[in-house]
Design a protein around this motif. Structure first.
Motif, PDB file in Angstrom:
ATOM      1  N   ARG A   1      85.637  -2.945  62.921  1.00  0.00           N
ATOM      2  CA  ARG A   1      85.221  -4.118  63.695  1.00  0.00           C
ATOM      3  C   ARG A   1      86.098  -4.302  64.930  1.00  0.00           C
ATOM      4  O   ARG A   1      85.601  -4.515  66.045  1.00  0.00           O
TER       5      ARG A   1
ATOM      6  N   THR B   1      85.424  -1.655  67.575  1.00  0.00           N
ATOM      7  CA  THR B   1      84.117  -1.861  68.221  1.00  0.00           C
ATOM      8  C   THR B   1      84.192  -3.000  69.233  1.00  0.00           C
ATOM      9  O   THR B   1      83.702  -2.881  70.373  1.00  0.00           O
ATOM     10  N   GLU B   2      84.816  -4.106  68.832  1.00  0.00           N
ATOM     11  CA  GLU B   2      84.953  -5.244  69.748  1.00  0.00           C
ATOM     12  C   GLU B   2      85.786  -4.868  70.975  1.00  0.00           C
ATOM     13  O   GLU B   2      85.453  -5.243  72.105  1.00  0.00           O
TER      14      GLU B   2
ATOM     15  N   GLY C   1      86.132  -1.862  72.201  1.00  0.00           N
ATOM     16  CA  GLY C   1      85.335  -0.950  73.010  1.00  0.00           C
ATOM     17  C   GLY C   1      84.373  -1.678  73.922  1.00  0.00           C
ATOM     18  O   GLY C   1      84.222  -1.344  75.100  1.00  0.00           O
ATOM     19  N   HIS C   2      83.722  -2.732  73.389  1.00  0.00           N
ATOM     20  CA  HIS C   2      82.812  -3.534  74.216  1.00  0.00           C
ATOM     21  C   HIS C   2      83.577  -4.257  75.323  1.00  0.00           C
ATOM     22  O   HIS C   2      83.106  -4.354  76.460  1.00  0.00           O
ATOM     23  N   HIS C   3      84.764  -4.740  74.998  1.00  0.00           N
ATOM     24  CA  HIS C   3      85.526  -5.539  75.962  1.00  0.00           C
ATOM     25  C   HIS C   3      86.007  -4.706  77.144  1.00  0.00           C
ATOM     26  O   HIS C   3      86.011  -5.195  78.288  1.00  0.00           O
TER      27      HIS C   3
ATOM     28  N   SER D   1      84.768  -1.812  78.212  1.00  0.00           N
ATOM     29  CA  SER D   1      83.755  -0.981  78.863  1.00  0.00           C
ATOM     30  C   SER D   1      83.639  -1.375  80.327  1.00  0.00           C
ATOM     31  O   SER D   1      83.506  -2.554  80.663  1.00  0.00           O
TER      32      SER D   1
ATOM     33  N   SER E   1      81.840  -0.305  84.129  1.00  0.00           N
ATOM     34  CA  SER E   1      80.860   0.495  84.865  1.00  0.00           C
ATOM     35  C   SER E   1      81.549   1.078  86.090  1.00  0.00           C
ATOM     36  O   SER E   1      81.301   0.689  87.228  1.00  0.00           O
TER      37      SER E   1
ATOM     38  N   TYR F   1      93.555  -8.076  75.537  1.00  0.00           N
ATOM     39  CA  TYR F   1      92.556  -8.452  74.531  1.00  0.00           C
ATOM     40  C   TYR F   1      93.195  -8.529  73.145  1.00  0.00           C
ATOM     41  O   TYR F   1      92.942  -9.475  72.379  1.00  0.00           O
TER      42      TYR F   1
END
Length: 803
Positions: A725, A728-729, A731-733, A735, A737, A782
């Motif tokens: 968990r 994953t959290e 990784g989203h934070h 990311s 572009s 984070y």
């Protein structure tokens, strides 16, 4: 006078903490000195970053004590620490702590006293004192006065648990205390005693009079421990006399066993070409970096020695870094013979007090040549002019715990700040260093031939698949290798056998159900060590007895699978019972003395065959070794790591270089089941440039270093669902572009569970070092915002392994 100081503490918070200075310290505290300060309920030692008169908002705590009248870190080293902190994303306090080998200066402990609740309890319990009631004994002792933890533990066995229990109940109060360590308390064997010019006054005890009489009759300094056998109670008397200043006690100099010193010889043409460029670089007094690529046995050490001569002649100091503790005694022996008492040694095999003594000697200008391992890069050298990083490719320059710095790269940064010259030496340079030379960032110096026109060893590849088809035996050694060993033994020549895997058998399995015995803390199988009669985890050191039956199906058909260096030694004893065989790995070597003894005995021809892991592969110059055998050249080549081929090529090339370094030619056998793999082929051909071009194509295509900056983010937790968990959290934070950054993962780490923690990782590749650093800082922010534990997030910049 400044009233406040900013202090960096060794805590997982990347910030400085401001403290007020008492009047007694305001004129004494300087940046770079260590102070004792309160931090929460604890007292901690930190490094002062700045002093000022700018009061911050809110209440302040007061600094308690100054440990150093003069700064232990000068401006240059403080700036280096800040660079490491920023580049490797590590709190500055942890970096500064790792830079200072002075922990032995301060003796910390705890004093215990009763709280009000504890006094009430002690009065009630004193009514009925039962024999053997240790809790009551502790309370009654503390009722009289405050006592140190050391005193209580000495008087009452198992007091540790009782003190923890009483502290948890709130019956006692613990106060941390810090005292300067008394140098006279060092073991007698590590002290030397000598008379002073002070004449004794008054009557002295008998032991002191007898010791003074002996010293008067035998002038000079003596080992205090040895005097205990001559003069009764000499060590106690000597310490007493030292406090009265009738004698001096100084640390015993560190004993270094000299390696065989090659007779001084004129440099050959390739050595001279390399030395001329390095010497000219030193004399300019400007920063420059050289990559010295020289085949094994080409005489790189002689170039180092001559370059250091130039630095010393220019009034500057020199630092030689070697990759492992194992190499230091051999190298240091040559340097002591060349530069005498101007040499100091810094590495972690020494005790805390030995390291601190060497560190002070360097700081005070008593040593202008330093030989050290990774941490030697922080030596407080004056007017640094030259840094030599020997075996610059070696992975042991990278620290695998915070701060995760690379000693080679830090050396380059330090040299740049000091206007010094850097020489990176290796027979198998890292791809990054060789690429930097190719792109003009470093100056490439090549030494393609061995000294004295000695030939490179002949390398033969043995395909163990064909060996099996011809013999129908799953043997450890090929027939060719056995025959070559027998021939060398008959000629009184020596042999080195490499298998880069410890233990007797790699794992234990049940032949009935296939179950393997695994570590309870890590997702790896346990290795069988026959000498110790146990199964051992090489990651967390968990051990258990060898099972007599399968723990899953209770079958008695237990089988030992795979081969380690211990089994290789055993098989050689069976095959050559008359041979004298030694083994060199982490199981036989637990200290610096054992390593030196084994290697020196092999040099002195007291052993015929030396078996070992990578410890035998590099840096050793033993002229009588004419045969090297690699039991399995495939070890490590299939690891899930983009550097696997590079590491395989390096270790095979390095160990092959141990053969034929004397007057007799060398022969090398590489046993493998992957004879067509390019790393093995190029190693057999001793073709570094061919391997470099081939591996560079792969790195360029996959955007791995040196074509991208890289970092590994690891998330750890005791529960697998938490680790998944959290990763994953995160990784989203993080990311982004951004075209410059590519994130691989999160995914399970190659070793999913280690030391009772589940691990998920993300591999970050970036074309921009600045963008990579920004992303890593965002990940740290984070973790702090989510109140993760200090060990939950691991960031490894420029990782050398992805396991």
């Amino acid at each position: 006078m400044p009233r406040y100081c900013d202090v960096s503490l060794p805590v997982p918070l990347d910030q400085a903490f401001t403290y007020s200075l008492p009047v007694t310290l305001q004129h004494r505290v300087k940046p770079g000195a260590r102070v004792l300060v309160p931090f929460g309920t604890r007292k901690m030692t930190g490094v002062v970053l700045a002093t000022h008169d700018n009061p911050p908002g809110g209440p302040l705590k007061e600094a308690l004590r100054l440990f150093d009248p003069e700064p232990v870190l000068n401006d240059e080293l403080l700036a280096l620490g800040r660079w490491i902190s920023g580049y490797y994303c590590t709190p500055l306090g942890e970096v500064l702590r790792s830079m200072l080998p002075l922990a032995s200066d301060i003796r910390s402990g705890k004093n215990y006293s009763l709280s009000d609740a504890g006094r009430d309890a002690s009065r009630q319990m004193s009514i009925e004192i039962k024999e053997g009631d240790t809790l009551n004994q502790v309370l009654q002792m503390l009722a009289a006065r405050s006592l140190s933890a050391a005193y209580i533990k000495k008087k009452i066995p198992l007091a540790d648990r009782i003190l923890k229990s009483l502290e948890k109940k709130g019956w006692i109060i613990a106060e941390e205390v810090y005292n300067d360590r008394d140098p006279l308390r060092a073991p007698a064997a590590k002290l030397r005693i000598a008379l002073t010019n002070t004449e004794p006054q008054g009557k002295l005890p008998k032991a002191e009079r007898e010791l003074l009489a002996y010293l008067s009759l035998h002038p000079g300094s003596h080992n205090l421990g040895e005097l205990d056998e001559i003069v009764k109670n000499a060590s106690t008397a000597g310490r007493s006399l030292a406090r009265k200043q009738f004698v001096t006690l100084t640390p015993e100099p560190i004993a270094i066993r000299s390696a065989p010193i090659r007779a001084p010889h004129d440099l050959n043409q390739t050595q001279r070409n390399a030395f001329d460029l390095v010497g000219a670089g030193i004399e300019t007094g400007k920063f420059c970096t050289f990559l010295l690529y020289g085949v094994t046995g080409s005489g790189k050490t002689e170039v180092y020695l001559n370059a250091i001569d130039v630095a010393l002649a220019a009034g500057r100091s020199a630092l030689l870094m070697v990759p492992e503790i194992a190499l230091t005694p051999a190298v240091a022996g040559q340097f002591f013979a060349r530069f005498g008492d101007r040499v100091a040694i810094l590495h972690s095999a020494f005790s805390d007090s030995e390291r601190a003594d060497q560190w002070r000697r360097i700081r005070d200008g008593g040593a202008s040549v330093v030989v050290g391992t990774r941490s030697g890069v922080f030596a407080p050298m004056r007017n640094l002019g030259l840094i030599v990083v020997d075996e610059e490719h070696d992975a042991s320059y990278k620290q695998e715990e915070n701060p995760r710095y690379n000693g080679r790269d830090v050396a380059i940064v330090r040299a740049q700040a000091a206007g010094a010259c850097v020489v990176l030496g290796s027979a198998t340079p890292s791809l990054e260093s060789r690429f930097n030379a190719q792109s003009g960032k470093y100056t490439l110096l090549e030494m393609p031939d061995r000294i004295a026109d000695r030939p490179m060893p002949e390398v033969r590849i043995i395909d163990m698949r064909e060996e099996f088809l011809e013999t129908r035996k799953q043997g450890i050694f090929s027939r060719a290798l056995i025959g070559a060993i027998r021939e060398r033994l008959g000629n009184n020549e020596q042999v080195m056998i490499l298998l880069n895997r410890r233990g007797f058998s790699s794992f234990v399995a049940c032949r009935s159900c296939g179950e393997r015995v695994q570590c309870i803390n890590c997702s790896v199988t346990l290795t069988y060590h026959r000498r110790d009669r146990r199964l051992l985890c090489h990651y967390c050191a968990y051990a258990e007895k060898v099972p007599s039956t399968c723990p899953k199906c209770q079958s008695e058909h237990i089988q030992f699978m795979g081969t380690g260096s211990e089994r290789v030694e055993d098989e050689l004893h069976n095959e050559f019972p008359e041979a004298r065989i030694a083994r060199l790995d982490r199981d036989t070597v637990t200290g610096k003395q054992q390593f030196e003894n084994i290697l020196q005995n092999f040099r002195d021809r007291n052993f015929d065959i030396l078996v070992g892991t990578q410890m035998i592969a590099k840096g050793h110059d033993i002229p009588n070794v004419t045969l090297v055998g690699v039991v399995s050249a495939d070890v490590g080549i299939g690891m899930p790591d983009f550097r696997a081929a590079e590491r395989t090529f390096q270790i095979l090339t390095q160990v092959a270089g141990r053969a034929g370094r004397g007057d007799l030619p060398g022969l090398v056998y590489l046993q493998t089941i992957n004879p067509d793999h390019y790393a093995i082929r190029f190693a057999a051909q001793q073709d570094y440039n061919g391997f470099f071009e081939k591996e560079l194509q792969f790195r360029r295509f996959m955007k791995y270093p040196p074509f991208a900056a890289m970092a590994n983010i690891l998330v750890r937790a005791a529960k697998q669902e938490d680790a998944l968990r959290m990763s994953t959290e995160l990784g989203h934070h993080i990311s982004m572009s951004m075209e410059t950054i590519k994130i691989l993962g999160p995914a399970e780490a190659p070793v999913p569970r280690l030391k009772a923690e589940f691990r998920y990782q993300m591999l970050i590749k970036s074309a921009s070092r600045k963008d990579l650093n920004t992303l890593l800082r965002r990940a740290q922010d984070y973790g702090r915002s989510q109140k993760w534990s200090a060990t939950a997030l691991v960031i490894d910049v420029d990782p050398l392994t992805l396991l």
